[in-house]
Design a protein around this motif. Structure first.
Motif, PDB file in Angstrom:
ATOM      1  N   THR A 314       0.792  -1.238   0.000  1.00  0.00           N
ATOM      2  CA  THR A 314       0.000   0.000   0.000  1.00  0.00           C
ATOM      3  C   THR A 314       0.822   1.284   0.000  1.00  0.00           C
ATOM      4  O   THR A 314       0.257   2.364  -0.152  1.00  0.00           O
ATOM      5  N   VAL A 315       2.156   1.202   0.173  1.00  0.00           N
ATOM      6  CA  VAL A 315       2.954   2.396   0.442  1.00  0.00           C
ATOM      7  C   VAL A 315       3.776   2.817  -0.764  1.00  0.00           C
ATOM      8  O   VAL A 315       4.538   2.020  -1.328  1.00  0.00           O
ATOM      9  N   SER A 316       3.611   4.081  -1.145  1.00  0.00           N
ATOM     10  CA  SER A 316       4.488   4.711  -2.142  1.00  0.00           C
ATOM     11  C   SER A 316       5.537   5.524  -1.393  1.00  0.00           C
ATOM     12  O   SER A 316       5.199   6.385  -0.582  1.00  0.00           O
ATOM     13  N   VAL A 317       6.799   5.241  -1.645  1.00  0.00           N
ATOM     14  CA  VAL A 317       7.894   5.990  -1.023  1.00  0.00           C
ATOM     15  C   VAL A 317       8.358   7.053  -2.017  1.00  0.00           C
ATOM     16  O   VAL A 317       8.694   6.739  -3.152  1.00  0.00           O
ATOM     17  N   VAL A 318       8.355   8.305  -1.593  1.00  0.00           N
ATOM     18  CA  VAL A 318       8.785   9.415  -2.444  1.00  0.00           C
ATOM     19  C   VAL A 318      10.099   9.964  -1.891  1.00  0.00           C
ATOM     20  O   VAL A 318      10.173  10.371  -0.730  1.00  0.00           O
ATOM     21  N   ILE A 319      11.133   9.967  -2.732  1.00  0.00           N
ATOM     22  CA  ILE A 319      12.472  10.406  -2.309  1.00  0.00           C
ATOM     23  C   ILE A 319      12.948  11.524  -3.237  1.00  0.00           C
ATOM     24  O   ILE A 319      13.401  11.259  -4.351  1.00  0.00           O
ATOM     25  N   PRO A 320      12.856  12.788  -2.821  1.00  0.00           N
ATOM     26  CA  PRO A 320      13.436  13.865  -3.619  1.00  0.00           C
ATOM     27  C   PRO A 320      14.957  13.793  -3.529  1.00  0.00           C
ATOM     28  O   PRO A 320      15.527  13.725  -2.434  1.00  0.00           O
ATOM     29  N   CYS A 321      15.633  13.786  -4.666  1.00  0.00           N
ATOM     30  CA  CYS A 321      17.085  13.585  -4.687  1.00  0.00           C
ATOM     31  C   CYS A 321      17.783  14.675  -5.491  1.00  0.00           C
ATOM     32  O   CYS A 321      17.416  14.934  -6.640  1.00  0.00           O
ATOM     33  N   VAL A 347       9.317   6.015  -5.594  1.00  0.00           N
ATOM     34  CA  VAL A 347       9.406   7.071  -6.600  1.00  0.00           C
ATOM     35  C   VAL A 347      10.630   7.940  -6.294  1.00  0.00           C
ATOM     36  O   VAL A 347      10.649   8.678  -5.307  1.00  0.00           O
ATOM     37  N   ILE A 348      11.650   7.831  -7.118  1.00  0.00           N
ATOM     38  CA  ILE A 348      12.867   8.635  -6.975  1.00  0.00           C
ATOM     39  C   ILE A 348      12.730   9.866  -7.858  1.00  0.00           C
ATOM     40  O   ILE A 348      12.636   9.750  -9.082  1.00  0.00           O
ATOM     41  N   ARG A 370       9.232  -2.032  -8.957  1.00  0.00           N
ATOM     42  CA  ARG A 370       8.613  -1.059  -8.052  1.00  0.00           C
ATOM     43  C   ARG A 370       9.377   0.267  -7.991  1.00  0.00           C
ATOM     44  O   ARG A 370       8.849   1.260  -7.487  1.00  0.00           O
ATOM     45  N   VAL A 371      10.606   0.283  -8.474  1.00  0.00           N
ATOM     46  CA  VAL A 371      11.399   1.513  -8.465  1.00  0.00           C
ATOM     47  C   VAL A 371      11.081   2.319  -9.722  1.00  0.00           C
ATOM     48  O   VAL A 371      11.190   1.818 -10.838  1.00  0.00           O
ATOM     49  N   LYS A 372      10.678   3.581  -9.519  1.00  0.00           N
ATOM     50  CA  LYS A 372      10.318   4.453 -10.629  1.00  0.00           C
ATOM     51  C   LYS A 372      11.113   5.747 -10.539  1.00  0.00           C
ATOM     52  O   LYS A 372      11.392   6.243  -9.446  1.00  0.00           O
TER      53      LYS A 372
END
Length: 553
Positions: A314-321, A347-348, A370-372
């Motif tokens: 259920t979890v989308s991880v958002v990582i601003p890089c 989501v990278i 799953r890595v986008k």
């Protein structure tokens, strides 16, 4: 392989070369423990805990037994703050090293298990703990506690107690003695796996208040344990241990003031402990270091912390890089190992990086669907990256984190538990009683605590920390949130606005560990972003006073 004995780093006291060679020979196995004798020639280290008698010779294990028993007798005396200090030290071990689930921990000199109990509580059964006890009567007391995932072992011969490279971490509190220090670290070097770390706590005998209390004490000593410590500088400790082959050796003062639980008390405590004057009055010194080599954290699978079935997938991880090439690969792999069952996608958001962040992200995407990757064009900014990342997320929940949060990844578990328990969201709070701050700049602490004090006064809130980019919310909260700031101040908006909209948000204790040289530099500049943070607060206060935030319930 244990490095050759080093003769440098004398710790400021008289030592006989023959004696040091004898200890080292024992540790290497060139002589039996029963034949190893340590003459007590140092004025402090030779004092026995009982009666102040001086013993001319003592085997290594017998000396360990005396120090351990001396500490236990001191701990048996009533103390209102001891339990809090021991619990705090356990948190420091777990979060500052940090210890990841599944990694093994040896407590040297576990005694009656008083500190072991705190370690077991903090680790929550996720890490196997071995308690090495040197006194038979204390062994039974330790076993009677029946601690989770803890093995109590009576040690009769130190050299043969454990196989080489058995543990990821070796820790201890009030077990280092001046006469034993060099021998202890030679043994610890052998027991640690490559990349393993040690962390020991010891009394600060150079504390001026300690000298005063000792002078006023009828017996001449306020704590029997203290009599075994050498009065040496922090640099001397670091140099001595570093000469034995350890890297990243650091001796730091801690426990400058008693533990405080109120928001105001903790703010004052954090500020005071960041000053050099207060550190000079610290009760305790923490000594840590690393055995060279590749850490098992990068070689073996970690224990999964995804134990709430209602969150699976259920979890989308958002990582601003922005220029996170050095961190993103390990961060993503750690997230997938610790919370893989929860993760719907990662989501990278590559925010105009000048390094190879995009290439690393694309390589990860090829190994796990799953890595986008979301590539942004100019202009750059944290707020802009968050907006694009939240828009691209498709999970039921959104976890927003920074690219340098690898070391605190195990602490995300509390955020997941909060939403599984029914909260709309959770915020990682760096300023709770269970938080650990490593190398947090003094000026940033002052500004952060002052900012949140003003926030609470203006908005009638009782929050500790909303400006950290570690938040887990129901996705519709972030997707409907209007992020007006384009840079770092957007992190305040994502923390403050859901609270003002009356969502059920829980603050969860997390730690903060400053970047090391190998992690690259952050573009955060307090003087540049400070006015933006103030603008967000004043704007929110104005709208709040005018009743523009309507309850979500």
């Amino acid at each position: 392989m244990i490095p050759q004995w080093k003769m440098a780093g004398c710790l400021g006291c008289v030592r006989i070369g023959r004696r040091r060679q004898s200890i080292a020979a024992h540790v290497r196995g060139d002589t039996s423990e029963e034949d190893t004798i340590m003459p007590a020639v140092e004025s402090q280290a030779g004092e026995l805990a009982h009666g102040g008698l001086r013993e001319a010779a003592s085997p290594l294990s017998h000396a360990f037994r005396r120090v351990e028993m001396s500490r236990e007798k001191a701990w048996d005396k009533p103390s209102s703050g001891r339990a809090k200090r021991l619990r705090r030290r356990a948190f420091l071990v777990a979060k500052s090293l940090p210890v990841f689930p599944g990694q093994s921990v040896l407590e040297l000199g576990a005694g009656s298990g008083a500190w072991t109990e705190h370690l077991s509580f903090v680790f929550g059964g996720q890490n196997p703990i071995t308690g090495a006890v040197f006194n038979r009567e204390l062994e039974q007391r330790a076993r009677s506690r029946k601690l989770l995932n803890t093995n109590i072992i009576y040690v009769e011969k130190c050299r043969s107690a454990f196989p080489q490279e058995s543990f990821d971490f070796v820790v201890g509190t009030d077990i280092l003695a001046g006469e034993l220090t060099s021998a202890i670290f030679e043994i610890v070097y052998g027991w640690l796996k490559p990349g393993g770390q040690f962390l020991f706590f010891m009394s600060n005998s150079s504390n001026p208040l300690g000298w005063l209390l000792k002078a006023l004490s009828p017996s001449g000593s306020v704590n029997q344990v203290t009599g075994f410590r050498n009065t040496v500088s922090l640099k001397a400790w670091s140099d001595e241990v570093g000469a034995m082959g350890f890297s990243n050796v650091e001796a730091m003062p801690c426990e400058a003031i008693p533990p405080l639980h109120s928001n105001a008390g903790q703010a004052i405590g954090l500020i005071l402990e960041s000053t050099s004057v207060a550190r000079g009055f610290s009760r305790t010194i923490s000594l840590r270091g690393t055995k060279p080599g590749k850490s098992t954290k990068d070689q073996t699978s970690l224990v999964s912390l995804a134990v709430r079935p209602e969150l699976f997938g259920t979890v989308s991880v958002v990582i601003p890089c922005h220029n996170e090439e050095a961190n993103i690969n390990r961060l993503v792999k750690t997230l997938l190992e610790l919370y893989g069952e929860y993760i719907h996608e990662i989501v990278i958001v590559n925010d105009n990086s000048a390094d190879h962040t995009a290439q690393v992200a694309m390589a990860l995407a090829k190994t796990d669907h799953r890595v986008k990757l979301v590539n942004r064009t100019h202009p750059a900014g944290v707020g802009r990256a968050l907006r694009d990342g939240f828009a691209a997320a498709t999970g039921k929940y959104i976890l927003s984190i920074d690219g340098d949060f690898l070391c605190i990844a195990p602490e995300f578990e509390g955020l997941f538990d909060a939403v599984a328990d029914g909260c709309d969201g959770a915020i990682g709070s760096r300023f709770s009683s269970e938080s650990v701050l490593i190398r947090y700049p003094f000026f940033k602490i002052v500004c952060n605590r002052g900012y949140h004090l003003l926030l609470n006064l203006l908005l009638g809130q009782r929050v500790r920390d909303v400006s950290n980019n570690l938040k887990l919310y129901r996705a519709e909260i972030l997707k409907s949130l209007v992020i007006e700031e384009n840079h770092f101040a957007a992190n305040v908006e994502t923390g403050l606005k859901p609270l003002l909209l009356d969502y059920r948000i829980r603050e969860v204790p997390v730690s903060w560990i400053n970047r090391t040289a190998g992690m690259g530099k952050s573009s955060f500049n307090l003087l540049k972003v400070g006015p933006d943070y103030l603008r967000v607060l004043l704007r929110a206060a104005w709208r709040h006073w005018r009743g523009q935030y309507h309850s979500s319930r």
